[in-house]
Write an enzyme that holds these catalytic residues in place. Structure first.
Site, mmCIF file in Angstrom:
data_model
loop_
_atom_site.group_PDB
_atom_site.id
_atom_site.type_symbol
_atom_site.label_atom_id
_atom_site.label_comp_id
_atom_site.label_asym_id
_atom_site.label_seq_id
_atom_site.Cartn_x
_atom_site.Cartn_y
_atom_site.Cartn_z
ATOM 1 N N ARG A 236 -6.530 -6.957 1.401
ATOM 2 C CA ARG A 236 -5.332 -7.380 1.959
ATOM 3 C C ARG A 236 -4.658 -8.165 0.632
ATOM 4 N NH1 ARG A 236 -5.873 -4.580 5.396
ATOM 5 N NH2 ARG A 236 -5.999 -4.792 7.674
ATOM 6 N N GLU A 265 5.011 -7.398 2.367
ATOM 7 C CA GLU A 265 5.209 -5.966 2.569
ATOM 8 C C GLU A 265 6.280 -5.641 3.370
ATOM 9 O OE1 GLU A 265 1.430 -4.232 4.050
ATOM 10 O OE2 GLU A 265 0.409 -4.818 2.501
ATOM 11 N N HIS A 284 0.375 0.745 1.583
ATOM 12 C CA HIS A 284 -0.751 0.405 2.493
ATOM 13 C C HIS A 284 -0.887 1.305 3.275
ATOM 14 C CE1 HIS A 284 -2.050 -3.442 5.055
ATOM 15 N NE2 HIS A 284 -2.791 -2.333 5.268
#
Length: 323
Positions: A236, A265, A284
């Site tokens: 993460r 992000e 991601h």
């Protein structure tokens, strides 16, 4: 006797469009609602026994009967485990171990790319430059390397097993798991991290975002890392301080990094990591692969059956630790 009710909370992923009917067919003891708006969701939650999705504080206020919440991801985004949810008696389950093979394969792809200096060659290809580097020190021999896997859950354990097949000596640290793990030379408590960082050629983070792991790899710990080490993060984003990582790379203390997750992000277009030839960035996507939605539905279905049957749920979360 009234049937228990499960609410599929909005916003809805298109891949879950058929889940309501499938759940009711598979678990006829359960009523499944699929409200389209937050207002409809608030009304449905007033009589709900269970829910699937993200439950912010304003909706949780309506869920006086709620006993089970199924999180839609293995590691939900920041804010999912807000204080009101942690304090609420509802049990939370997550989707851990649904993307293990996909994420582990992506991790190995990143590691191999760094080990063979592929980020530089990809940039050379884009510019039609033929510039081979014959320096033996430009590659990392995995058979002679040591890897530190930070987080030995399902993904971390699989990453370690795969790396061991290349001859890499793999060590792990984990807050919960100990004892022998296939492929690992040893797995130590989380507080061994500082001691192990100076020995690792590869530092691979697979840990979830929790109160204990936020900012785990910061300037202080990056200064402890072995000179010339590589950092890989597929866990993460908030576990690695990106500005600190960029500084360590700019100062030449690290050989490179590969990142699939980020503190912010999307990664801002002006962040210096975009321009570094020693950094590999993927947006991601480590969990992408076939059968992902079916695996998520299988977890929800299994827990729905257990819920109506009064059995212990799978993938239970310690809400105070967020996983």
């Amino acid at each position: 006797m009234k049937k228990p009710t499960l609410v599929l909370l909005p916003p809805h992923d298109p891949d879950t469009d058929g889940w309501r009917d499938r759940l009711e067919r598979a678990v006829p003891e359960l009523v499944v609602l699929r409200p389209r708006t937050r207002q409809e969701a608030a009304h449905a939650l007033e009589e709900a026994d269970a829910a699937y999705g993200t439950l912010p504080a304003d909706l949780l206020e309506h869920a006086g009967r709620l006993r089970w919440l199924q999180a839609p991801q293995a590691g939900p985004p920041p804010g999912f485990y807000h204080p009101a949810l942690v304090a609420h008696p509802v049990r939370v389950t997550n989707m851990r171990d649904t993307y293990t093979d996909h994420v582990a394969a992506h991790t190995l792809a990143l590691v191999l790319a760094l080990a063979r200096d592929l980020p530089r060659y990809v940039r050379d290809q884009a510019g039609a430059r033929w510039e081979p580097d014959w320096d033996p020190g430009s590659v990392l021999s995995l058979g002679e390397a040591g890897a530190l896997v930070v987080g030995v859950g399902a993904v971390g354990a699989e990453v370690g097993r795969l790396l061991a097949a290349f001859g890499t000596r793999v060590t792990g640290v984990d807050a919960r798991r100990g004892g022998p793990v296939p492929g690992f030379a040893e797995v130590l408590p989380a507080d061994a991290l500082d001691r192990l960082l100076p020995e690792a050629d590869l530092v691979i983070l697979t840990v979830p975002h929790t109160p204990a792991t936020e900012g785990l790899l910061d300037a202080r710990r990056l200064a402890l890392a072995k000179p010339g080490a590589y950092v890989v993060n597929i866990g993460r984003g908030p576990t690695v301080r990106l500005d600190d990582l960029a500084a360590a790379l700019a100062e030449g203390r690290l050989a490179g990094a590969a990142l699939d997750v980020f503190e912010t992000e999307p990664l801002p277009a002006d962040h210096p990591l975009w321009e570094r030839p020693d950094v590999l960035i993927t947006p991601h996507v480590a969990g992408v692969g076939p059968h992902a939605e079916e695996r998520r539905f299988a977890v929800l279905l299994e827990n729905a059956r257990r819920f109506v049957g009064g059995q212990e749920l799978i993938n239970l979360v310690d809400k105070s630790e967020w996983y």
